[in-house]
Design an enzyme around this catalytic site. Structure first.
Site, mmCIF file in Angstrom:
data_model
loop_
_atom_site.group_PDB
_atom_site.id
_atom_site.type_symbol
_atom_site.label_atom_id
_atom_site.label_comp_id
_atom_site.label_asym_id
_atom_site.label_seq_id
_atom_site.Cartn_x
_atom_site.Cartn_y
_atom_site.Cartn_z
ATOM 1 N N PRO A 9 0.791 -1.226 0.000
ATOM 2 C CA PRO A 9 0.000 0.000 0.000
ATOM 3 C C PRO A 9 0.825 1.278 0.000
ATOM 4 C CG PRO A 9 -0.113 -1.081 2.150
ATOM 5 C CD PRO A 9 0.575 -2.029 1.210
ATOM 6 N N ASN A 10 0.326 2.219 -0.763
ATOM 7 C CA ASN A 10 0.843 3.583 -0.887
ATOM 8 C C ASN A 10 2.168 3.678 -1.638
ATOM 9 O OD1 ASN A 10 -1.346 4.801 0.575
ATOM 10 N ND2 ASN A 10 -0.454 3.869 2.400
ATOM 11 N N ARG A 17 4.792 11.072 -2.545
ATOM 12 C CA ARG A 17 4.459 10.912 -1.124
ATOM 13 C C ARG A 17 5.691 11.125 -0.250
ATOM 14 N NH1 ARG A 17 4.243 5.114 1.580
ATOM 15 N NH2 ARG A 17 3.585 5.728 3.660
ATOM 16 N N TYR A 22 10.832 9.044 1.330
ATOM 17 C CA TYR A 22 10.847 8.056 0.247
ATOM 18 C C TYR A 22 11.526 8.522 -1.030
ATOM 19 C CZ TYR A 22 7.496 5.810 3.305
ATOM 20 O OH TYR A 22 6.882 5.230 4.387
ATOM 21 N N ASN A 72 8.045 -5.473 -0.487
ATOM 22 C CA ASN A 72 7.887 -4.307 0.367
ATOM 23 C C ASN A 72 6.404 -4.247 0.701
ATOM 24 O OD1 ASN A 72 7.580 -1.819 1.602
ATOM 25 N ND2 ASN A 72 9.054 -0.801 0.272
ATOM 26 N N ALA A 75 2.877 -0.669 5.050
ATOM 27 C CA ALA A 75 2.338 -0.688 6.411
ATOM 28 C C ALA A 75 1.839 -2.072 6.826
ATOM 29 C CB ALA A 75 1.225 0.345 6.549
ATOM 30 N N HIS A 78 3.714 -4.323 9.467
ATOM 31 C CA HIS A 78 3.577 -4.192 10.913
ATOM 32 C C HIS A 78 2.283 -4.770 11.451
ATOM 33 C CE1 HIS A 78 6.823 -1.544 9.874
ATOM 34 N NE2 HIS A 78 5.998 -0.815 9.156
ATOM 35 N N ASP A 85 1.978 -15.676 6.999
ATOM 36 C CA ASP A 85 1.558 -17.049 6.696
ATOM 37 C C ASP A 85 1.732 -17.370 5.218
ATOM 38 O OD1 ASP A 85 0.909 -17.464 9.360
ATOM 39 O OD2 ASP A 85 -1.259 -17.266 9.059
ATOM 40 N N GLU A 96 12.381 -9.318 2.464
ATOM 41 C CA GLU A 96 11.653 -8.127 2.900
ATOM 42 C C GLU A 96 12.501 -6.891 2.611
ATOM 43 O OE1 GLU A 96 9.856 -6.329 7.080
ATOM 44 O OE2 GLU A 96 11.459 -7.813 7.163
ATOM 45 N N HIS A 98 12.529 -2.448 2.763
ATOM 46 C CA HIS A 98 11.948 -1.163 3.134
ATOM 47 C C HIS A 98 12.873 -0.060 2.655
ATOM 48 C CE1 HIS A 98 8.728 -2.903 5.399
ATOM 49 N NE2 HIS A 98 9.616 -3.752 5.897
ATOM 50 N N ILE A 99 12.285 0.974 2.112
ATOM 51 C CA ILE A 99 13.038 2.110 1.605
ATOM 52 C C ILE A 99 13.632 2.899 2.764
ATOM 53 C CG2 ILE A 99 12.831 4.282 0.326
ATOM 54 C CD1 ILE A 99 10.527 2.818 -1.274
ATOM 55 N N SER A 100 12.814 3.141 3.775
ATOM 56 C CA SER A 100 13.270 3.896 4.946
ATOM 57 C C SER A 100 13.728 2.925 6.031
ATOM 58 C CB SER A 100 12.146 4.782 5.486
ATOM 59 O OG SER A 100 11.099 3.989 6.019
ATOM 60 N N ARG A 105 11.994 5.237 12.777
ATOM 61 C CA ARG A 105 10.719 5.941 12.593
ATOM 62 C C ARG A 105 9.807 5.717 13.804
ATOM 63 N NH1 ARG A 105 8.373 5.146 6.867
ATOM 64 N NH2 ARG A 105 7.186 6.939 7.585
ATOM 65 N N ARG A 109 6.287 1.176 13.858
ATOM 66 C CA ARG A 109 6.937 0.620 12.663
ATOM 67 C C ARG A 109 8.144 -0.264 13.010
ATOM 68 N NH1 ARG A 109 4.889 3.334 8.114
ATOM 69 N NH2 ARG A 109 4.116 5.424 8.574
#
Length: 139
Positions: A9-10, A17, A22, A72, A75, A78, A85, A96, A98-100, A105, A109
Site C-alpha cells: 500500500p501507498n 508521497r 521516500y 515491500n 504498512a 507491521h 503465513d 523483505e 523497506h526504503i526507509s 521511525r 513501525r
C-alpha cells in the site's frame, strides 16, 4: 533468473508521497534503471493497496514460477499475520525490503510481522534496497 517485486500500500505514490522519507523518484523510473542494470534477470512487478491481492501474488508465484520474491509490504509489514503465513507457505525465498529505516521511525513501525518468515530483510537504503535484495537472491 526471474524475480518478482511486490509493493504494498501507498508505494504507488513514490515520488509524490513524503519525499523527505521516500525520495522523489517514482518506482517505475527506478524499475527501468534496475532492469537496465540487470539485463540477464527478468524482473516482474506487482503493486496493490489491497492485502488479499498481495497474498494472491505470493501464492501465484511462490512455487517455482519465479526464483525469488522481493516484498515491500508497506504498512502491512507491521500488521499482517496473513502475509507472514503466505510467505511461510511458499517454496521460493522472499526478501523483505523497506526504503526507509523502519527502526528510526515511529515506534509502531519497529516490529515486522513478516521478517521471521523471510529469507532476510534489507532496510533503510532508499530505493537501492531493492537492488541489494536482488543481489541477495542472486546467490
Amino acid at each position: 533468473m526471474k524475480i518478482l517485486i511486490i509493493n504494498g500500500p501507498n508505494l504507488n505514490l513514490l515520488g509524490k508521497r513524503e519525499r523527505s522519507v521516500y525520495g522523489d523518484s517514482s518506482f517505475e523510473t527506478y524499475l527501468s534503471k534496475l532492469r537496465a542494470q540487470y539485463p540477464r534477470h527478468q524482473i516482474d512487478y506487482f503493486q496493490s493497496n489491497i492485502e488479499g491481492e498481495l497474498i494472491n501474488a505470493i501464492h501465484e508465484n511462490g512455487f517455482g514460477q519465479v526464483n525469488g520474491i522481493i516484498l515491500n509490504a508497506g504498512a502491512y509489514t507491521h500488521t499482517s499475520i496473513a502475509l507472514s503465513d503466505a510467505i511461510r507457505s511458499v517454496t521460493v525465498p522472499v526478501v523483505e525490503v523497506h526504503i526507509s529505516n523502519i527502526h528510526a521511525r515511529e515506534s509502531y513501525r519497529h516490529v515486522s510481522m513478516i521478517a521471521a518468515a523471510c529469507k532476510g530483510s534489507i532496510i533503510g537504503f532508499g530505493l537501492d534496497s531493492y537492488r541489494l535484495a536482488l543481489e541477495a537472491l542472486s546467490f
